[in-house]
Design a protein around this motif. Structure first.
Motif, PDB file in Angstrom:
ATOM      1  N   HIS A 591     -73.139  46.286  37.055  1.00  0.00           N
ATOM      2  CA  HIS A 591     -72.826  45.955  35.661  1.00  0.00           C
ATOM      3  C   HIS A 591     -73.141  47.153  34.781  1.00  0.00           C
ATOM      4  CE1 HIS A 591     -72.372  41.701  36.597  1.00  0.00           C
ATOM      5  NE2 HIS A 591     -73.514  41.750  37.266  1.00  0.00           N
ATOM      6  N   CYS A 626     -70.655  44.377  28.897  1.00  0.00           N
ATOM      7  CA  CYS A 626     -70.691  44.987  30.228  1.00  0.00           C
ATOM      8  C   CYS A 626     -69.565  46.005  30.338  1.00  0.00           C
ATOM      9  CB  CYS A 626     -70.548  43.901  31.295  1.00  0.00           C
ATOM     10  SG  CYS A 626     -70.482  44.584  32.960  1.00  0.00           S
ATOM     11  N   HIS A 628     -68.930  47.871  33.099  1.00  0.00           N
ATOM     12  CA  HIS A 628     -68.509  48.167  34.470  1.00  0.00           C
ATOM     13  C   HIS A 628     -67.795  46.954  35.036  1.00  0.00           C
ATOM     14  CE1 HIS A 628     -69.046  51.384  37.437  1.00  0.00           C
ATOM     15  NE2 HIS A 628     -68.884  50.433  38.339  1.00  0.00           N
ATOM     16  N   PHE A 629     -66.576  47.120  35.472  1.00  0.00           N
ATOM     17  CA  PHE A 629     -65.782  45.960  35.878  1.00  0.00           C
ATOM     18  C   PHE A 629     -66.447  45.239  37.046  1.00  0.00           C
ATOM     19  CE2 PHE A 629     -62.559  43.041  36.167  1.00  0.00           C
ATOM     20  CZ  PHE A 629     -61.711  43.190  35.094  1.00  0.00           C
ATOM     21  N   CYS A 630     -66.779  43.954  36.827  1.00  0.00           N
ATOM     22  CA  CYS A 630     -67.654  43.277  37.774  1.00  0.00           C
ATOM     23  C   CYS A 630     -67.137  41.921  38.222  1.00  0.00           C
ATOM     24  CB  CYS A 630     -69.028  43.078  37.133  1.00  0.00           C
ATOM     25  SG  CYS A 630     -68.939  42.211  35.552  1.00  0.00           S
ATOM     26  N   HIS A 634     -65.425  39.635  33.348  1.00  0.00           N
ATOM     27  CA  HIS A 634     -66.053  40.895  32.909  1.00  0.00           C
ATOM     28  C   HIS A 634     -65.977  41.059  31.390  1.00  0.00           C
ATOM     29  CE1 HIS A 634     -66.613  45.219  32.457  1.00  0.00           C
ATOM     30  NE2 HIS A 634     -65.377  45.350  32.049  1.00  0.00           N
ATOM     31  N   MET A 637     -68.447  39.018  29.594  1.00  0.00           N
ATOM     32  CA  MET A 637     -69.861  39.256  29.898  1.00  0.00           C
ATOM     33  C   MET A 637     -70.493  40.055  28.747  1.00  0.00           C
ATOM     34  SD  MET A 637     -71.564  40.687  33.386  1.00  0.00           S
ATOM     35  CE  MET A 637     -73.332  40.884  33.529  1.00  0.00           C
TER      36      MET A 637
HETATM   37 CU1  CUA Z   1     -70.677  42.743  34.378  1.00  0.00          CU
HETATM   38 CU2  CUA Z   1     -68.595  43.785  33.926  1.00  0.00          CU
END
Ligand code: CUA
Ligand code: RUQ
Ligand code: CA
Length: 645
Positions: A591, A626, A628-630, A634, A637
């Motif tokens: 993340h 967030c 960072h692609f999670c 996402h 988030m």
């Molecule tokens: Cu956690 Cu994108």
């Protein structure tokens, strides 16, 4: 394969040493100057043509290009590349040449938050006001720790030439964990870990890291143009603590560094034995040197208190100047004479030789380590008799790699070529056997190669499969992108008698040196352990805001697709320390955490903890999200930082 002129074997270099050498040096000096001038204006395109590579590959059994991996196929070698001005180390897969990771060391990095998180700032070093001491770097040489003459997967080290720093990288997590600045050194260039202990045979692994100081300065530094007062130091660090163990005061400078497999010797090539401050002074002598360090004797001298210190540094400095090292039986260092402005010193995988390339001389010099040790024992009268070959290779020789089958591969900067040559045949030729054809092959590279390395080259397990060549100029090899060209990292198949060019890879400037080794030697971890971080927020229930006057601590955790706090409130002007632990345990579930308007963005990998400290700005709502692609959620988030007046 295209026709190219048969390599000219040297004629006079050995039979008529004086005349021969002079002829070569003069020619080389001129060629060197012409070459330097050419490099500054228009680079002459070497004889190579792009069409020669596929043709050669076809001739090489018509096999599919070994550097082309099918989707999903893994590379068989890890490569560690220095990034140059980007101050990082890059991880490449070889033979594909694919870049897999960049490890920030000396320069802040916006992806991981290097230089922004408190933990990375502590590694990089801060000023009294908490800001970074340096935000630039210049990494050149990356080398890894050894055991039994091969890489053991513990650490890698890289230099920062600008500010004389050494960074260590943990190879379990591929992160920089320590940075040390060398005192009284400017232009720290070559670096190399030792491979064993010179005294204790049970220590057959790296415990020291050697660092060569390239630019002489007054000790301690002061304002003077009188270069006679300038000195270079060779430094030794403890591989575990990263603290300085000792330094050696030298005549001349240090450039690259090599170490022997028995741990007894380290060496550095010296191109400025003249102690010149201008390039014409630095190239005024016919010969320079490769300086050898007797590690056991230096450490005994330090133990016996035979050292000085300079300025505010407490590091013991032993005397390695000519005047103090005339007697072989007590000498700490030995200066072996090497032709004009040598560049590069490389240890052969059989453990027998160090090879210096001539740069301004077209020669390669082979120095036998057993003979250097004999000299230190008083068993070899003339130190220069440790030179067992000095043979012509081509114009502008710089760095040498090995295939483990007795062959050396040297880059020729001015010729834009790599020359493959047989070391034992070169020694035979030097001894007088003029039928010994030591040059095995030559290949055009594109263009002006600097560093070179072969698979496992600098280990006892050199396997002679692939050769990578760091070409400093790419010119016409890629689509034009304006004035700044990429560099061209080329990969060559060296499994056969003839070298075969397999591929070009553009790389962002400016990698210098690199190593690549079998993937089995590393055992990286994909997930952190919470206990690695003393400040970990181990449970979402620990989340919350605590206040101590103007100092506010915000603890939170991440678990896709949510942060543990839906919002948190601080006051304008608060000094906020935000600690985030990623509780996700799934591999690749990273993340990010960004706060608009507060210059905050960093990532947390699975089970990792990081913290940032910032001053809360103007009152308002700040969506922390967030980066960072999670997850499918996402974008959702997020959390809110509410800043009150
Ligand atoms: Cu956690 Cu994108
Ligand atoms: S050396 S310019 Cu690596 Cu050839 Cu630094
Ligand atoms: Ca010189």
């Amino acid at each position: 394969m295209q026709d190219r002129p048969t390599p000219v074997q040297p004629s006079a270099v050995d039979t008529q040493p004086e005349l021969g050498r002079r002829r070569f040096f003069n020619a080389a000096a001129l060629a060197g100057v012409a070459g330097l001038a050419a490099a500054c204006t228009e680079k002459p395109v070497a004889g190579g043509s792009a069409a020669s590579a596929p043709a050669a590959a076809a001739a090489h059994g018509g096999a599919a290009n070994a550097s082309h991996l099918k989707p999903g196929e893994l590379d068989t070698y890890y490569g560690l590349w220095s990034g140059g001005h980007t101050g990082d180390v890059r991880v490449l897969g070889i033979p594909s040449g694919r870049e897999i990771l960049r490890i920030p060391c000396f320069v802040p990095d916006a992806l991981v938050g290097w230089g922004h998180t408190n933990e990375s700032k502590a590694v990089m070093g801060t000023k009294a006001d908490g800001t970074l001491r340096y935000t630039i770097g210049d990494t050149h040489h990356v080398h890894a720790s050894y055991k039994d003459g091969n890489y053991d997967g513990r650490y890698a080290w890289v230099n920062d030439k600008i500010n004389s720093r050494v960074a260590r990288i943990r190879l379990d997590y591929f992160v920089c964990d320590k940075i040390t600045q060398l005192p009284n050194v400017q232009g720290f260039h070559g670096i190399f870990p030792d491979k064993a202990d010179p005294v204790d045979p049970a220590i057959n692994y790296t415990t020291r890291v050697f660092a060569g100081g390239e630019f002489g300065i007054p000790l301690p530094n002061k304002a003077t143009l009188d270069e006679k007062q300038y000195r270079s130091l060779f430094s030794c660090l403890d591989a575990e603590t990263m603290e300085l163990r000792w330094q050696v005061l030298l005549d001349g400078n240090c450039d690259l560094v090599a170490t022997s497999y028995d741990g007894k010797l380290a060496a550095s090539n010296q191109y400025n034995t003249e102690g010149g401050a201008k390039y014409e002074d630095m190239m005024s002598a016919e010969r320079d040197a490769c300086v050898f360090f007797n590690v056991a004797r230096i450490e005994a001298a330090v133990k016996a208190g035979q050292f000085k210190t300079y300025g505010s540094s407490k590091v013991p400095v032993v005397d390695g100047t000519h005047a103090a090292n005339k007697d072989a039986k007590t000498a700490l260092v030995a200066y072996v004479s090497v032709p004009k402005n040598p560049h590069g010193v490389n240890a052969s995988p059989d453990g027998k030789y160090f090879i210096c390339a001539g740069k301004l001389s077209p020669t390669g010099t082979v120095i036998e380590l057993a003979k250097v040790l004999d000299w230190f024992e008083g068993k070899l009268e003339k130190l220069d008799d440790a030179i067992v070959a000095e043979v012509e290779l081509g114009l502008g020789p710089l760095h040498t790699a090995f295939d483990g089958r007795g062959n050396a591969y040297t880059t020729l900067f001015l010729d834009s070529q790599v020359v493959k040559w047989n070391v034992e045949k070169a020694i035979a030729f030097h001894k007088g056997d003029k039928t010994a054809k030591y040059v095995v092959d030559r290949i055009d590279v594109h263009y002006q190669p600097g560093h070179i390395n072969a698979s496992q080259s600098e280990t006892k397990a050199a396997d002679g499969k692939f050769l990578c060549v760091g070409c400093k100029f790419a010119k016409d090899r890629f689509l034009p992108v304006g004035p700044l060209h990429p560099e061209n990292e080329q990969i060559i198949d060296i499994s056969g008698e003839k070298m075969v060019l397999l591929g070009d890879h553009p790389v962002r400037g400016e990698p210098h040196d690199f190593i690549f080794f079998k993937r089995e030697l590393l055992k990286p971890k994909a997930v952190y352990e919470l206990d690695e971080f003393p400040n970990a927020v181990k449970d979402a229930k620990e989340s919350g805001v605590t206040r101590n006057g103007k100092k506010v601590t915000v603890k939170l955790t991440s678990l896709a697709p949510a942060f543990s706090l839906r919002e948190f409130t601080v006051k304008k002007g608060d000094e906020v320390t935000l600690i985030l632990t990623n509780l996700d345990k799934v591999q690749d579930l990273t993340h990010g955490f960004a706060i608009p308007g507060h210059n905050v963005n960093f990532i947390v990998n699975p089970q990792e903890t990081k913290s940032v400290t910032f001053t809360a700005g103007e009152p308002g709502v700040y969506w922390c999200y967030c980066t960072h692609f999670c997850h499918a959620l996402h974008l959702e988030m997020r959390t809110r930082m509410i800043v009150e007046a």
